[in-house]
Design an enzyme around this catalytic site. Structure first.
Site, PDB file in Angstrom:
ATOM      1  CE1 TYR A  40      -2.769  16.219   8.886  1.00  0.00           C
ATOM      2  CE2 TYR A  40      -2.134  18.479   9.379  1.00  0.00           C
ATOM      3  CZ  TYR A  40      -2.612  17.540   8.489  1.00  0.00           C
ATOM      4  OH  TYR A  40      -2.940  17.914   7.204  1.00  0.00           O
ATOM      5  CG  ASP A  88       5.481  18.557  12.549  1.00  0.00           C
ATOM      6  OD1 ASP A  88       5.644  19.789  12.446  1.00  0.00           O
ATOM      7  OD2 ASP A  88       4.587  17.932  11.963  1.00  0.00           O
ATOM      8  CE  LYS A 121      -0.538  25.083  11.239  1.00  0.00           C
ATOM      9  NZ  LYS A 121      -0.383  23.659  11.466  1.00  0.00           N
TER      10      LYS A 121
HETATM   11  C1  LIG Z   1      -0.312  22.508  10.426  1.00  0.00           C
HETATM   12  C2  LIG Z   1       0.617  21.390  10.679  1.00  0.00           C
HETATM   13  C3  LIG Z   1       1.212  20.662   9.629  1.00  0.00           C
HETATM   14  C4  LIG Z   1       0.812  20.852   8.199  1.00  0.00           C
HETATM   15  O1  LIG Z   1       1.107  22.115   7.714  1.00  0.00           O
HETATM   16  P1  LIG Z   1       0.314  22.643   6.414  1.00  0.00           P
HETATM   17  O2  LIG Z   1       0.970  23.967   6.132  1.00  0.00           O
HETATM   18  O3  LIG Z   1      -1.117  22.727   6.796  1.00  0.00           O
HETATM   19  O4  LIG Z   1       0.554  21.654   5.334  1.00  0.00           O
HETATM   20  C5  LIG Z   1       2.176  19.731   9.949  1.00  0.00           C
HETATM   21  N1  LIG Z   1       2.531  19.493  11.224  1.00  0.00           N
HETATM   22  C6  LIG Z   1       1.980  20.157  12.248  1.00  0.00           C
HETATM   23  C7  LIG Z   1       2.421  19.869  13.634  1.00  0.00           C
HETATM   24  C8  LIG Z   1       0.987  21.108  12.017  1.00  0.00           C
HETATM   25  O5  LIG Z   1       0.408  21.718  13.053  1.00  0.00           O
END
Ligand SMILES: *Cc1c(COP(=O)(O)O)cnc(C)c1O
Length: 437
Positions: A146, A241, A274
């Protein structure tokens, strides 16, 4: 608790009138596990309390950011001070420079970062930058990873490697995902084939190095090595990511974990979020100078944000980074997290229930199956009803884990050995009931 006195239920009903599904992010609705979502009133350290004043040990930590636990005094103080100086200016501040420097000092694969407000925004901007910098359109992502909800990333695999993806959400036109190739995680041969077919058109390969959005699945070292080699060979950018793993699995992120096995290993671009905001809306993407200089106002790739580099969020992020940089921080966090996973394993083993788990730093996952899955289809063979039984059993015993089997879990520095023991005790009771059933 009677339905009438359940404040969570009352709030959920009120919420559903005015907010779709009663929530502002879908997983919060407990749709996968059933039951009433807990409305959180307050939190402190490793705990939060719901609308009925019921206390829970929190293993979500706002889906990762709360690595210090809730309400860490140094972070609260930094935020309170920042608020008094103003909420937002729409002009640059020293604190943004400080935070950028602090991030870059810890993640040496990047020379520059741009601060944004969410992981979605960071991943979306990283892709635009990769396309702008390479002059190519196509991108590779992996099933089960994701990267936020930007249109081009809401995509599932097409019917073959020659065809590109199909949207996974209504409202995303097929044309928007026609450049996104979705591959199976940890599948080296498929990756090689994809590059052989499309290599010269691929702007970037985006990957969660330790996938936390299909529970917890590591990219194998040989697979990661091939990702790096093929990107280099074909002039595509390798984009990590690390929104979830950054400052969560190690101070240098998952890339520092892979560099242990693959000396000199670096991604070309990194997306973070995060933990870097410590619970405030803050995210970032960064790369080497030559790539980042394509970004406006220096270059032709447009990207902007009214609240980007927000002074309160940067204060929160900086205070969090300072705390997690103390010597031994990750060793202690990793030890506690391993203690939790091995305790759960022993409790499941004692009842003869299939179970396996894994962790890195303060991030963990477990599966109600005998072996760790390597890709999304395998993750999805987990027994859903059994997971739901475990989830509700733990919830009833004051332990709050992610309300879906495809989510990772998080331990914070505020979790004590006693919290871990209490959690294992609760799991032992639930496993006993599950084993008897
Ligand atoms: C949480 C998450 C996102 C999205 O971040 P948001 O602040 O919720 O938009 C993207 N990539 C990864 C791997 C994530 O865990």
């Amino acid at each position: 608790m009677t339905q009438q006195h359940d404040q969570n239920q009352t709030l959920f009903e009120r919420a559903r009138h005015v907010i779709p599904g009663g929530v502002n992010s879908p997983v919060r609705a407990f749709k996968a596990v059933g039951g009433t979502p807990r409305f959180i009133k307050r939190a402190q350290g490793a705990y939060f309390w719901d609308a009925n004043d019921q206390k829970y040990i929190d293993y979500i930590g706002s889906w990762g950011p709360m690595i210090l636990g809730h309400g860490h005094p140094a972070v609260v103080e930094a935020v309170q001070k920042a608020v008094l100086d103003g909420f937002s200016f729409g002009a640059p501040t020293e604190r943004e420079v400080e935070l950028a420097e602090a991030i870059l000092a810890r993640v040496p694969s990047m020379d520059m970062v741009r601060l944004v407000s969410s992981g979605t925004e960071a991943a979306m901007s990283a892709i635009r930058l990769a396309r702008g910098a390479t002059g190519r359109n196509k991108l590779i992502k992996f099933e089960g990873c994701y990267h936020g909800h930007a249109d081009a990333l809401l995509v599932k695999a097409g019917s073959g490697l020659a065809t590109f993806g199909n949207p996974t959400s209504a409202g995303v036109p097929p044309e928007v995902v026609q450049h996104t190739l979705v591959l199976e995680y940890n599948h080296v041969a498929q990756l090689e084939e994809a590059f052989a077919l499309h290599g010269k058109d691929i702007a970037c390969l985006m990957i969660e190095p330790i996938a936390g959005n299909m529970n917890f699945v590591r990219a194998s070292v040989p697979f990661m090595k091939r990702c790096r080699e093929l990107c280099t060979e074909h002039g595509a950018l390798l984009v990590f990511d690390e929104v979830m793993t950054g400052f969560r699995v190690a101070l240098g992120g998952a890339q520092s974990v892979y560099a242990r096995a693959l000396p000199g290993f670096e991604p070309d671009m990194t997306v973070m979020g995060k933990v870097i905001g410590g619970g405030m809306p803050l995210a970032a993407f960064g790369a080497k100078r030559a790539v980042m200089e394509h970004l406006a106002p220096m270059g032709a790739v447009y990207q902007a944000g009214t609240l980007s580099g927000n002074p309160v969020a940067t204060a929160c992020g900086l205070a969090t980074l300072q705390q997690i940089s103390q010597p031994g921080f990750y060793d202690a966090l990793a030890r506690k997290t391993r203690q939790l996973v091995s305790g759960l394993q022993a409790a499941a083993d004692a009842q003869g229930l299939p179970f396996c788990g894994d962790s890195e730093g303060g991030m963990f996952g477990f599966f109600l199956m005998p072996e760790l899955p390597q890709n999304y289809p395998k993750v999805m063979t987990t027994n859903g009803p059994r997971f739901n039984q475990l989830f509700h059993g733990l919830l009833d015993r004051g332990v709050y884990i992610a309300p879906a089997l495809y989510e990772a879990g998080f331990v914070s520095a505020a979790h004590t050995d006693a919290d871990i023991e209490q959690t294992i005790g609760a799991a032992t009771e639930v496993f006993r009931l599950m084993g008897a059933a």
